[in-house]
Design an enzyme around this catalytic site. Structure first.
Site, PDB file in Angstrom:
ATOM      1  N   HIS A 126      98.909  57.183  -7.183  1.00 55.04           N
ATOM      2  CA  HIS A 126     100.207  57.156  -8.113  1.00 55.04           C
ATOM      3  C   HIS A 126     101.142  55.894  -8.059  1.00 55.04           C
ATOM      4  CE1 HIS A 126     100.299  61.907  -7.354  1.00 55.04           C
ATOM      5  NE2 HIS A 126      99.241  61.418  -8.130  1.00 55.04           N
ATOM      6  N   CYS A 134     104.838  45.364 -16.945  1.00 55.69           N
ATOM      7  CA  CYS A 134     105.580  45.199 -17.791  1.00 55.69           C
ATOM      8  C   CYS A 134     105.279  46.419 -19.060  1.00 55.69           C
ATOM      9  CB  CYS A 134     105.262  43.757 -18.559  1.00 55.69           C
ATOM     10  SG  CYS A 134     105.941  43.532 -20.052  1.00 55.69           S
ATOM     11  N   SER A 198     101.255  69.172  -0.094  1.00 57.32           N
ATOM     12  CA  SER A 198     101.448  70.456  -0.589  1.00 57.32           C
ATOM     13  C   SER A 198     100.341  70.878  -1.627  1.00 57.32           C
ATOM     14  CB  SER A 198     102.837  70.653  -1.094  1.00 57.32           C
ATOM     15  OG  SER A 198     103.121  69.590  -2.237  1.00 57.32           O
TER      16      SER A 198
HETATM   17  C1  BV8 Z   1      98.678  63.823 -15.437  1.00 57.49           C
HETATM   18  C2  BV8 Z   1     104.859  58.958  -8.073  1.00 57.49           C
HETATM   19  C3  BV8 Z   1      97.110  63.514 -17.374  1.00 57.49           C
HETATM   20  C4  BV8 Z   1     106.460  58.919  -8.614  1.00 57.49           C
HETATM   21  C5  BV8 Z   1     104.161  61.319  -8.297  1.00 57.49           C
HETATM   22  C6  BV8 Z   1      97.068  70.972 -13.661  1.00 57.49           C
HETATM   23  C7  BV8 Z   1      97.694  72.054 -13.326  1.00 57.49           C
HETATM   24  C8  BV8 Z   1      99.301  71.991 -13.624  1.00 57.49           C
HETATM   25  C9  BV8 Z   1      99.927  70.850 -13.845  1.00 57.49           C
HETATM   26  C10 BV8 Z   1      99.279  69.863 -14.172  1.00 57.49           C
HETATM   27  C11 BV8 Z   1      97.610  69.920 -14.250  1.00 57.49           C
HETATM   28  N1  BV8 Z   1      97.619  68.573 -14.578  1.00 57.49           N
HETATM   29  C12 BV8 Z   1      98.536  67.809 -14.678  1.00 57.49           C
HETATM   30  C13 BV8 Z   1      99.624  68.707 -14.631  1.00 57.49           C
HETATM   31  C14 BV8 Z   1     101.005  68.086 -14.657  1.00 57.49           C
HETATM   32  C15 BV8 Z   1     101.309  67.251 -13.387  1.00 57.49           C
HETATM   33  C16 BV8 Z   1     101.513  68.014 -12.344  1.00 57.49           C
HETATM   34  O1  BV8 Z   1     100.597  68.060 -11.645  1.00 57.49           O
HETATM   35  N2  BV8 Z   1     102.486  68.809 -12.238  1.00 57.49           N
HETATM   36  C17 BV8 Z   1     102.723  69.684 -10.918  1.00 57.49           C
HETATM   37  C18 BV8 Z   1     104.123  69.477 -10.518  1.00 57.49           C
HETATM   38  C19 BV8 Z   1     102.473  71.317 -11.409  1.00 57.49           C
HETATM   39  N3  BV8 Z   1     100.703  66.064 -13.175  1.00 57.49           N
HETATM   40  C20 BV8 Z   1     100.798  64.814 -13.795  1.00 57.49           C
HETATM   41  O2  BV8 Z   1     101.767  64.507 -14.588  1.00 57.49           O
HETATM   42  C21 BV8 Z   1      99.706  63.636 -13.529  1.00 57.49           C
HETATM   43  N4  BV8 Z   1      99.361  63.152 -14.700  1.00 57.49           N
HETATM   44  O3  BV8 Z   1      98.045  64.818 -15.377  1.00 57.49           O
HETATM   45  O4  BV8 Z   1      98.181  63.078 -16.340  1.00 57.49           O
HETATM   46  C22 BV8 Z   1      97.980  63.867 -18.724  1.00 57.49           C
HETATM   47  C23 BV8 Z   1      98.844  62.653 -18.877  1.00 57.49           C
HETATM   48  C24 BV8 Z   1      99.301  62.983 -20.247  1.00 57.49           C
HETATM   49  C25 BV8 Z   1      99.375  64.400 -20.592  1.00 57.49           C
HETATM   50  C26 BV8 Z   1      98.476  65.380 -20.133  1.00 57.49           C
HETATM   51  C27 BV8 Z   1      97.787  65.020 -19.031  1.00 57.49           C
HETATM   52  C28 BV8 Z   1     100.591  62.627 -12.644  1.00 57.49           C
HETATM   53  C29 BV8 Z   1     101.181  63.145 -11.500  1.00 57.49           C
HETATM   54  C30 BV8 Z   1     101.652  62.201 -10.443  1.00 57.49           C
HETATM   55  C31 BV8 Z   1     103.324  62.256 -10.494  1.00 57.49           C
HETATM   56  N5  BV8 Z   1     103.851  61.102  -9.579  1.00 57.49           N
HETATM   57  N6  BV8 Z   1     104.429  60.440  -7.559  1.00 57.49           N
HETATM   58  C32 BV8 Z   1     107.399  59.135  -7.569  1.00 57.49           C
HETATM   59  O5  BV8 Z   1     106.854  58.816  -6.263  1.00 57.49           O
HETATM   60  O6  BV8 Z   1     108.199  59.504  -7.786  1.00 57.49           O
HETATM   61  S1  BV8 Z   1     103.589  62.929  -7.757  1.00 57.49           S
HETATM   62  C33 BV8 Z   1     104.521  62.836  -6.231  1.00 57.49           C
HETATM   63  O7  BV8 Z   1     104.877  64.130  -5.899  1.00 57.49           O
HETATM   64  C34 BV8 Z   1     103.597  62.216  -5.020  1.00 57.49           C
HETATM   65  O8  BV8 Z   1     102.963  61.182  -5.374  1.00 57.49           O
HETATM   66  C35 BV8 Z   1     102.907  63.474  -4.639  1.00 57.49           C
HETATM   67  O9  BV8 Z   1     101.630  63.715  -5.525  1.00 57.49           O
HETATM   68  C36 BV8 Z   1     103.852  64.677  -5.040  1.00 57.49           C
HETATM   69  C37 BV8 Z   1     104.398  65.311  -3.930  1.00 57.49           C
HETATM   70  O10 BV8 Z   1     103.446  66.048  -3.167  1.00 57.49           O
HETATM   71  P1  BV8 Z   1     103.156  65.732  -1.394  1.00 57.49           P
HETATM   72  O11 BV8 Z   1     102.773  64.135  -1.287  1.00 57.49           O
HETATM   73  O12 BV8 Z   1     102.113  66.542  -1.335  1.00 57.49           O
HETATM   74  O13 BV8 Z   1     104.527  65.966  -0.958  1.00 57.49           O
HETATM   75  P2  BV8 Z   1     105.306  67.307  -0.799  1.00 57.49           P
HETATM   76  O14 BV8 Z   1     106.589  66.739  -0.295  1.00 57.49           O
HETATM   77  O15 BV8 Z   1     105.102  68.159  -1.935  1.00 57.49           O
HETATM   78  O16 BV8 Z   1     104.508  68.237   0.448  1.00 57.49           O
HETATM   79  C38 BV8 Z   1     104.562  67.353   1.941  1.00 57.49           C
HETATM   80  C39 BV8 Z   1     103.607  68.212   2.611  1.00 57.49           C
HETATM   81  O17 BV8 Z   1     103.317  67.670   4.006  1.00 57.49           O
HETATM   82  C40 BV8 Z   1     104.056  69.620   3.001  1.00 57.49           C
HETATM   83  O18 BV8 Z   1     102.804  70.589   2.707  1.00 57.49           O
HETATM   84  C41 BV8 Z   1     104.531  69.574   4.373  1.00 57.49           C
HETATM   85  O19 BV8 Z   1     104.102  70.793   4.961  1.00 57.49           O
HETATM   86  C42 BV8 Z   1     103.640  68.632   4.913  1.00 57.49           C
HETATM   87  N7  BV8 Z   1     104.099  67.754   6.233  1.00 57.49           N
HETATM   88  C43 BV8 Z   1     105.587  67.758   6.217  1.00 57.49           C
HETATM   89  N8  BV8 Z   1     105.657  66.851   7.527  1.00 57.49           N
HETATM   90  C44 BV8 Z   1     104.211  66.606   8.052  1.00 57.49           C
HETATM   91  C45 BV8 Z   1     103.270  67.237   6.954  1.00 57.49           C
HETATM   92  N9  BV8 Z   1     101.907  66.995   7.267  1.00 57.49           N
HETATM   93  C46 BV8 Z   1     101.546  66.552   8.213  1.00 57.49           C
HETATM   94  N10 BV8 Z   1     102.376  65.933   9.107  1.00 57.49           N
HETATM   95  C47 BV8 Z   1     103.625  65.933   9.027  1.00 57.49           C
HETATM   96  N11 BV8 Z   1     104.191  65.311   9.985  1.00 57.49           N
END
Ligand code: BV8
Length: 249
Positions: A126, A134, A198
């Site tokens: 990501h 750019c 997650s």
């Molecule tokens: C795309 C950068 C093709 C920006 C990020 C299929 C199904 C459904 C939806 C989609 C699909 N395919 C595509 C989609 C749409 C979308 C998507 O997935 N939506 C989700 C919300 C459903 N995906 C996209 O848009 C992707 N692109 O598919 O392109 C395309 C293109 C055009 C047209 C059609 C298709 C691009 C996705 C990337 C977005 N950018 N980041 C920024 O940082 O702001 S995503 C960002 O959020 C992160 O990079 C990461 O991926 C995500 C957050 O998730 P996590 O990192 O897991 O963090 P989270 O807080 O959720 O969880 C933390 C975990 O850690 C928890 O489980 C917790 O319990 C645990 N934890 C906590 N403490 C600890 C711990 N674990 C261990 N130790 C600890 N101490």
């Protein structure tokens, strides 16, 4: 699992860790949580910016509508990161890169903490918050090598057009080849770790599924269960900074 229950590494996993040749690791925000980086869904709430859920402010649509607002969001996050360093989880993974014949570290994190811990060739699915790109010539720059114009938006040193954060926003494609490289490794790995994610964002969350389907022994490290937990061979319910150093012992 209650917090003071001691996490242990199973004999099976220790054996496989000792014998593994090809290892894939996928990390998410949880691996940086112990460094003080807020996760996106910590505590069930979505991170918000000025009332907008993060997947709205971090979206291609927002970039088109208001580039300056997107810069303000990433400038704020970079500001918070300036006072933060890698933790025991990042340091352990940096050690692993020389331990295995073939080791691939894939991250969803844009914070650059894996690299600051010494990890090399990290596949940043990501992008990276310390770089800009750019909007017209796609040239990439480290942020410290760029200057803003009067509206505070950074200017491309090569063509003079506006720069954008070099991160993948929701609705945008991943960097060319990044997912493909990771997926190829997933298809041929004998051990796959899913750490601190997650597993809700795709296509990143699909990688451990590819590895498991290809026969990799798949292990999740997370204090909470995720949609991937049931398909894993083992789930270690603990914090990455406490669990990963246990593999050295
Ligand atoms: C795309 C950068 C093709 C920006 C990020 C299929 C199904 C459904 C939806 C989609 C699909 N395919 C595509 C989609 C749409 C979308 C998507 O997935 N939506 C989700 C919300 C459903 N995906 C996209 O848009 C992707 N692109 O598919 O392109 C395309 C293109 C055009 C047209 C059609 C298709 C691009 C996705 C990337 C977005 N950018 N980041 C920024 O940082 O702001 S995503 C960002 O959020 C992160 O990079 C990461 O991926 C995500 C957050 O998730 P996590 O990192 O897991 O963090 P989270 O807080 O959720 O969880 C933390 C975990 O850690 C928890 O489980 C917790 O319990 C645990 N934890 C906590 N403490 C600890 C711990 N674990 C261990 N130790 C600890 N101490």
């Amino acid at each position: 699992m209650n917090a003071n229950q001691q996490v242990t590494i199973s004999a099976e996993l220790r054996r496989r860790f000792a014998e593994a040749h090809r290892v894939l690791v996928l990390t998410g925000a949880g691996v940086s949580a112990e460094s003080g980086v807020p996760t996106f869904r910590g505590g069930g709430q979505s991170a918000v910016w000025k009332g907008m859920p993060f997947d709205k402010i971090s979206s291609a649509g927002m970039l088109e509508r208001n580039l300056a607002e997107v810069w303000e969001w990433f400038n704020y996050r970079r500001g918070a990161l300036e006072k933060i360093g890698p933790n025991q989880a990042h340091l352990a993974l940096a050690q692993w890169q020389t331990r295995f014949e073939n080791f691939t570290l894939v991250t969803q994190n844009v914070d650059g903490l894996h690299q600051r811990a010494g990890s090399r060739d990290v596949i940043e699915l990501h992008g990276n918050i310390w770089r800009a790109r750019c909007l017209s010539c796609s040239a990439k720059f480290d942020l410290q090598d760029t200057e803003p114009d009067s509206s505070g938006v950074l200017i491309c040193p090569d063509c003079g057009n506006h720069l954008r954060p070099d991160v993948v926003l929701f609705g945008e494609m991943l960097p060319a080849g990044a997912f493909e490289r990771a997926a190829t490794m997933a298809e041929t790995s004998d051990l796959c770790f899913v750490i601190g994610t997650s597993a809700l964002v795709y296509p990143a969350a699909g990688l451990p599924e590819i590895a498991r389907a290809a026969g990799a022994y798949t292990v999740e490290v997370n204090p909470e269960r995720t949609p991937l937990s049931d398909m894993c061979n083992e789930v270690i319910e603990g914090k990455a900074g406490a669990v990963l150093p246990l593999f050295e012992i």
